[in-house]
Design an enzyme around this catalytic site. Structure first.
Site, mmCIF file in Angstrom:
data_model
loop_
_atom_site.group_PDB
_atom_site.id
_atom_site.type_symbol
_atom_site.label_atom_id
_atom_site.label_comp_id
_atom_site.label_asym_id
_atom_site.label_seq_id
_atom_site.Cartn_x
_atom_site.Cartn_y
_atom_site.Cartn_z
ATOM 1 N N GLU A 1 0.833 -1.197 0.000
ATOM 2 C CA GLU A 1 0.000 0.000 0.000
ATOM 3 C C GLU A 1 0.871 1.251 0.000
ATOM 4 O O GLU A 1 1.832 1.357 0.751
ATOM 5 C CB GLU A 1 -0.920 0.016 1.220
ATOM 6 C CG GLU A 1 -1.918 -1.132 1.273
ATOM 7 C CD GLU A 1 -2.980 -1.035 0.200
ATOM 8 O OE1 GLU A 1 -3.131 0.047 -0.411
ATOM 9 O OE2 GLU A 1 -3.669 -2.057 -0.034
ATOM 10 N N CYS B 1 -7.597 -2.040 8.327
ATOM 11 C CA CYS B 1 -6.290 -2.043 7.658
ATOM 12 C C CYS B 1 -5.808 -0.619 7.393
ATOM 13 O O CYS B 1 -4.679 -0.256 7.750
ATOM 14 C CB CYS B 1 -6.371 -2.832 6.358
ATOM 15 S SG CYS B 1 -6.612 -4.607 6.590
#
Length: 212
Positions: A78, A141
């Site tokens: 990410e 998350c």
């Protein structure tokens, strides 16, 4: 480097979470890195406190969180987390924040300071599906990645932090023929490759973005 790698407890009525299953199978030494492992609750209210206590009592050069992203077909480092909790489903404490800031005194977003493109390319170089993600979602998350960025910004300026989402494993998609999955051993191999790439001080200059 001393790296803390975290995974999450199962959630949404599932009995397994591939993030933690993969983390438990990582070697304790990867390249030049010493690996510690920590299981995090899938809980907006609890995860911050556990991370805070862990960082207060241990020195880590890097914290790398791993999470499940059902529906994705690749291992996806990410790039960024945003300052919003907006949960489609309740967490494991039956808490469901909607349009709620994570930290009122935090930035609108925090970018991972790990070499995310090098990590992505390292996964791909192993012959595994890997892709750079520009959205960590708005569930626990994203919350965790954002909180790590907040801690680096406010308290631990030398901390390096990041997040990787992994797909379902095959046993989670039985009866769901259109839902992608990845064998656990391939997820472990992909995470290992990504961790090895953390040694890079500078990221690669690669076209890993999207046309969206």
């Amino acid at each position: 480097m001393h790296i803390l790698v975290t995974g999450f407890a199962p959630f949404d009525n599932q009995n397994i979470n591939p993030s933690w299953e993969a983390v438990t199978q990582l070697e304790d030494i990867i390249g030049t890195h010493t690996i510690d492992k920590l299981k995090l609750p899938t809980s907006f209210k609890k995860v911050d406190n556990i991370i805070n206590k862990t960082l207060a009592s241990n020195h880590y050069d890097v914290v790398l969180a791993i999470g499940q992203a059902g529906g994705r077909n690749a291992i996806t480092p990410e790039r960024v987390a945003i300052n919003i909790d907006d949960a489609r489903i309740p967490d494991n404490d039956d808490f469901q924040p909607i349009d709620q800031a994570i930290h009122l005194d935090g930035a609108p977003a925090y970018f991972s300071n790990l070499p995310v493109k090098a990590m992505t390319q390292s996964i791909i170089n192993q012959g595994l599906p890997g892709a750079l993600s520009n959205s960590a979602g708005t569930f626990v998350c994203n919350h965790t990645l954002y909180h790590l960025g907040y801690l680096q910004d406010k308290h631990y300026p030398h901390l390096r932090f990041g997040f990787i989402h992994v797909p379902y494993i095959p046993e989670q998609v039985i009866g769901k023929p259109d839902t992608p999955s990845m064998p656990l051993e391939k997820i472990v191999a992909g995470l290992t490759a990504a961790i090895e790439a953390i040694s890079n001080d500078e990221d690669l200059h690669l076209a890993l973005g999207t046309t969206e």
